[in-house]
Design a protein around this motif. Structure first.
Motif, PDB file in Angstrom:
ATOM      1  N   PRO A  31       5.620  -4.866   0.552  1.00 45.63           N
ATOM      2  CA  PRO A  31       6.654  -4.997   1.496  1.00 45.63           C
ATOM      3  C   PRO A  31       7.392  -6.297  -0.043  1.00 45.63           C
ATOM      4  N   ALA A  32       8.604  -6.417  -0.646  1.00 44.03           N
ATOM      5  CA  ALA A  32       9.249  -6.908  -1.730  1.00 44.03           C
ATOM      6  C   ALA A  32       9.409  -8.205  -0.199  1.00 44.03           C
ATOM      7  N   ASN A  33       9.585  -9.263  -0.943  1.00 41.72           N
ATOM      8  CA  ASN A  33      10.307 -10.483  -0.603  1.00 41.72           C
ATOM      9  C   ASN A  33      11.174 -10.854  -0.320  1.00 41.72           C
ATOM     10  N   GLY A  34      12.216 -10.783   1.169  1.00 36.56           N
ATOM     11  CA  GLY A  34      13.823 -10.721   1.771  1.00 36.56           C
ATOM     12  C   GLY A  34      13.787  -9.415   1.598  1.00 36.56           C
ATOM     13  N   GLY A  39      10.680   1.847  12.089  1.00 36.04           N
ATOM     14  CA  GLY A  39       9.935   2.825  11.838  1.00 36.04           C
ATOM     15  C   GLY A  39      10.381   3.667  10.830  1.00 36.04           C
ATOM     16  N   GLN A  40      11.370   2.963   9.752  1.00 35.68           N
ATOM     17  CA  GLN A  40      10.637   3.177   8.607  1.00 35.68           C
ATOM     18  C   GLN A  40       9.154   3.506   7.942  1.00 35.68           C
ATOM     19  N   SER A  41       9.015   4.651   6.630  1.00 34.06           N
ATOM     20  CA  SER A  41       7.844   5.009   6.600  1.00 34.06           C
ATOM     21  C   SER A  41       7.783   3.476   4.818  1.00 34.06           C
ATOM     22  N   VAL A  42       6.855   2.906   4.968  1.00 34.81           N
ATOM     23  CA  VAL A  42       6.813   1.914   3.793  1.00 34.81           C
ATOM     24  C   VAL A  42       5.635   1.427   3.113  1.00 34.81           C
ATOM     25  N   ILE A  43       4.591   1.831   2.040  1.00 30.60           N
ATOM     26  CA  ILE A  43       3.351   1.534   2.073  1.00 30.60           C
ATOM     27  C   ILE A  43       3.579   0.525   1.162  1.00 30.60           C
ATOM     28  N   PHE A  45       0.526   2.091   5.935  1.00 26.35           N
ATOM     29  CA  PHE A  45       1.884   1.815   6.240  1.00 26.35           C
ATOM     30  C   PHE A  45       1.881   0.067   6.733  1.00 26.35           C
ATOM     31  N   ILE A  46       2.817  -1.087   6.410  1.00 21.48           N
ATOM     32  CA  ILE A  46       3.544  -1.785   6.833  1.00 21.48           C
ATOM     33  C   ILE A  46       3.445  -1.759   8.635  1.00 21.48           C
ATOM     34  N   ASP A  47       4.196  -2.925   9.644  1.00 20.61           N
ATOM     35  CA  ASP A  47       4.618  -2.513  10.281  1.00 20.61           C
ATOM     36  C   ASP A  47       6.105  -2.874  10.609  1.00 20.61           C
ATOM     37  N   THR A  48       6.556  -1.937  10.794  1.00 23.83           N
ATOM     38  CA  THR A  48       8.010  -1.766  10.559  1.00 23.83           C
ATOM     39  C   THR A  48       8.452  -1.272  12.103  1.00 23.83           C
ATOM     40  N   SER A  49       7.492  -1.687  13.630  1.00 22.08           N
ATOM     41  CA  SER A  49       7.429  -0.807  14.974  1.00 22.08           C
ATOM     42  C   SER A  49       8.299  -1.755  15.595  1.00 22.08           C
ATOM     43  N   SER A  50       8.707  -3.411  15.245  1.00 19.44           N
ATOM     44  CA  SER A  50      10.619  -3.569  16.052  1.00 19.44           C
ATOM     45  C   SER A  50      10.925  -4.190  15.117  1.00 19.44           C
ATOM     46  N   ILE A  51      11.778  -5.051  15.409  1.00 17.51           N
ATOM     47  CA  ILE A  51      12.867  -5.255  14.802  1.00 17.51           C
ATOM     48  C   ILE A  51      12.742  -6.560  15.085  1.00 17.51           C
ATOM     49  N   GLY A  52      13.122  -6.955  13.466  1.00 19.59           N
ATOM     50  CA  GLY A  52      12.914  -8.828  13.348  1.00 19.59           C
ATOM     51  C   GLY A  52      12.084  -9.037  12.007  1.00 19.59           C
ATOM     52  N   VAL A  53      11.944 -10.456  11.410  1.00 19.68           N
ATOM     53  CA  VAL A  53      11.887 -11.083  10.633  1.00 19.68           C
ATOM     54  C   VAL A  53      10.516 -11.257  11.054  1.00 19.68           C
ATOM     55  N   LYS A  54       9.749 -10.450   9.890  1.00 19.47           N
ATOM     56  CA  LYS A  54       8.239 -10.325  10.068  1.00 19.47           C
ATOM     57  C   LYS A  54       7.514 -10.964   8.114  1.00 19.47           C
ATOM     58  N   THR A  55       6.253 -10.960   8.901  1.00 23.45           N
ATOM     59  CA  THR A  55       5.527 -12.157   7.288  1.00 23.45           C
ATOM     60  C   THR A  55       4.174 -11.015   7.073  1.00 23.45           C
ATOM     61  N   PHE A  56       4.469 -10.961   5.764  1.00 19.22           N
ATOM     62  CA  PHE A  56       3.264 -10.185   5.531  1.00 19.22           C
ATOM     63  C   PHE A  56       2.151 -10.923   4.152  1.00 19.22           C
ATOM     64  N   THR A  57       0.992 -10.862   4.695  1.00 20.10           N
ATOM     65  CA  THR A  57      -0.117 -12.411   4.499  1.00 20.10           C
ATOM     66  C   THR A  57      -0.960 -11.432   3.258  1.00 20.10           C
ATOM     67  N   ILE A  58      -1.394 -11.784   2.241  1.00 20.29           N
ATOM     68  CA  ILE A  58      -2.500 -11.136   1.331  1.00 20.29           C
ATOM     69  C   ILE A  58      -3.731 -12.641   0.802  1.00 20.29           C
ATOM     70  N   TYR A  94      18.246  -1.775  12.785  1.00 16.82           N
ATOM     71  CA  TYR A  94      17.892  -0.773  13.437  1.00 16.82           C
ATOM     72  C   TYR A  94      18.588  -0.063  12.713  1.00 16.82           C
ATOM     73  N   ASP A  95      18.281   1.144  12.213  1.00 20.95           N
ATOM     74  CA  ASP A  95      19.420   2.131  11.482  1.00 20.95           C
ATOM     75  C   ASP A  95      20.636   2.360  12.219  1.00 20.95           C
TER      76      ASP A  95
END
Length: 518
Positions: free
Chosen positions: A332-335, A341-345, A371-384, A404-405
């Motif tokens: 995911p792109a920062n920001g 529920g969107q499918s984001v690889i 797929f990254i986590d888009t199962s709930s709303i809110g700000v999420k952090t992806f770590t590598i 929400y969509d």
């Protein structure tokens, strides 16, 4: 014999009558290394010799036999701790162009020439560094040969390629088991390999450079007894040296139209070649071994003056890799903002600096391609998290927001910039979709709200034709239509004024509609 040898070395277009071998240390270096290093000159050998059977054992370098104008039976050892050479027990039978391999604490000297360079042998002598003595000979090789590559993998010695009588190149591979003193024939090489450099990486036997096909590069897997062809050497050469450092194979020196000092590096992870720092002395047919992460090149010969045996010893110390690996995140792109529920690889990569120790691990919140986590709303952090083979680490965090969509309001309410015209005091149904039933707790506390705005007399309006039953404001969900409906009870006192309605959802997003009341 000397005159014949000298003439062929000068020509560099045919195999010398007195053949020689590049012997390879198989001591893998696994401590923190790599990055461009530097060569240093160390104490010279007691005398020049090329074509010696050479390897490392017990933290020392060994050279057995070889050629200095005559065929030698002497043995010498070098101690890197004191930078000194010492004489060792002479060989039972003088020889040149043999190969030495350490296995189980003993050194096995295989094949080559005896009888002053006139006879090829299958003899295998066994040297014990602990006692500086020679054991009884081991079982003879099935194939008489010289100038072959040899290495030990899991205690088994593999002898590959080389040449036999008449200098006919061989593709034969044979394995020796020191425990039961027996030889076994294995799968033949894809083609003859004569004078190859050898190295072992991750249980695979690599052979590079050959008088028969001097850019050929192949690998043998003892588990499957199969060969594979690798990217060819960038520079055509034969009789090079080979050393394994930090999981990479260094092909050093050798001969082409003249002797070389060139160093080329093969990385099995990327299956590619790069160039390393050249040796101070151009040479071929030399001993090379690795002790405590330092590669030592010793002896051999140069084409200076036609043919010159060497006694020089040069050590290549790799620079310490202290640079943290780099991390690049595409998705995911920062920001970035994504819908529920969107499918984001996930797409990211980790890289070490050029000629670094290489990436040991590159681990994200989910693997690349998942797929990254888009199962709930809110700000999420992806770590590598990344680590290189030298133990340097790095981490990268990117944040993304899941909302929400919301696709806008449905009839009867028009979306901005349209001005909705409604009767004051009416109940107006606000209809919208969030792509499924997200529950009735979707509105932020206190919302929707409205506030006065200036009316523009020239602004066209759209009449609200549908109204709801008067009463209190309510929120409901129509599953059949996949729509939310909020009944907005307006105030009669708003007659003749304009207002903007703000619908704020619990994902933090605001959605607007403008109204003029009559």
């Amino acid at each position: 014999m000397k005159m014949i040898r000298k003439k062929n070395i000068l020509a560099m277009k045919r195999i010398p009558f007195i053949s020689v071998i590049v012997t390879i240390s198989l001591l893998a270096f696994t401590s923190q290394v790599l990055s461009q290093g530097a060569w240093q000159t160390k104490a010279a050998m007691p005398g020049p010799r090329d074509g010696a059977a050479s390897c490392a054992a017990g933290g020392k370098l060994y050279a057995f036999g070889g050629y200095d104008g005559t065929h030698l039976g002497t043995s010498v050892a070098y101690d890197p701790a004191t930078d000194t050479w010492s004489a060792k027990a002479p060989m039972p039978v003088p020889r040149s162009s043999a190969t030495a391999v350490e296995a189980g604490g003993k050194i096995y000297v295989l094949g080559g020439f005896i009888n002053g360079g006139t006879t090829l042998t299958t003899r295998v002598d066994v040297y014990d560094p602990a006692t500086d003595s020679w054991d009884a000979p081991a079982a003879a090789m099935p194939t008489v040969r010289t100038t072959f590559g040899a290495a030990a993998i899991d205690g088994i010695i593999y002898a590959a390629g080389g040449a036999t009588h008449g200098y006919s190149g061989l593709s034969t591979l044979e394995a020796y088991n020191p425990v039961n003193n027996t030889w076994t024939t294995k799968a033949s090489m894809p083609g003859p390999q004569n004078y190859p450099a050898v190295g072992v990486i991750n249980g695979l036997l690599y052979l590079a450079g050959s008088a028969d096909a001097n850019v050929s590069f192949v690998a043998y897997d003892p588990v499957t007894d199969t060969w594979s062809v690798k990217p060819p050497l960038p520079t055509s050469r034969f009789i090079p040296g080979g050393a394994v450092l930090g999981g990479k194979l260094y092909i050093i020196g050798g001969s082409a139209s003249a002797t070389l000092s060139l160093v080329e590096i093969y990385d099995p992870v990327t299956n590619s070649w790069s160039v390393g720092p050249s040796m101070p002395t151009d040479r071929y047919n030399f001993g090379i071994a690795v002790v405590d992460g330092v590669a030592y090149a010793y002896g051999g010969a140069t084409s200076a003056g036609g043919y010159t045996p060497s006694s020089t010893l040069e050590a290549y110390t790799l620079g310490v890799d202290v640079a943290a690996p780099e991390i690049a995140v595409t998705s995911p792109a920062n920001g970035a903002t994504y819908f529920l529920g969107q499918s984001v690889i996930a797409q990211y990569s980790c890289d070490d600096e050029p000629d670094g120790s290489g990436i040991a691990s590159c681990i994200g919140s989910v693997p690349v391609g998942n797929f990254i986590d888009t199962s709930s709303i809110g700000v999420k952090t992806f770590t590598i998290n990344a680590e290189d083979n030298a133990g340097n680490t790095n981490s990268e965090e990117v944040s993304y927001n899941v909302i929400y969509d919301f696709a806008g309001f449905f009839q009867p309410v028009q979306n901005l910039p349209t001005l909705n015209v409604a009767n004051s005091g009416s109940a107006i149904p606000l209809k919208f979709s969030l792509s499924g039933n997200q529950g009735l707790g979707i509105l932020s506390t206190g919302y929707p709200v409205s506030g006065p705005i200036a009316c523009d007399a020239t602004e066209p309006g759209a009449e609200i034709e549908e109204t709801a039953t008067a009463g209190g404001s309510t929120l409901s969900f129509d599953a059949a239509a996949d729509q939310y409906k909020y009944v907005w009870k307006t105030n009669k006192a708003w007659k003749g004024s304009c207002r903007i309605l703000v619908v704020r959802l619990i994902d933090g997003t605001d959605h607007f509609a403008k109204f003029r009341f009559k």
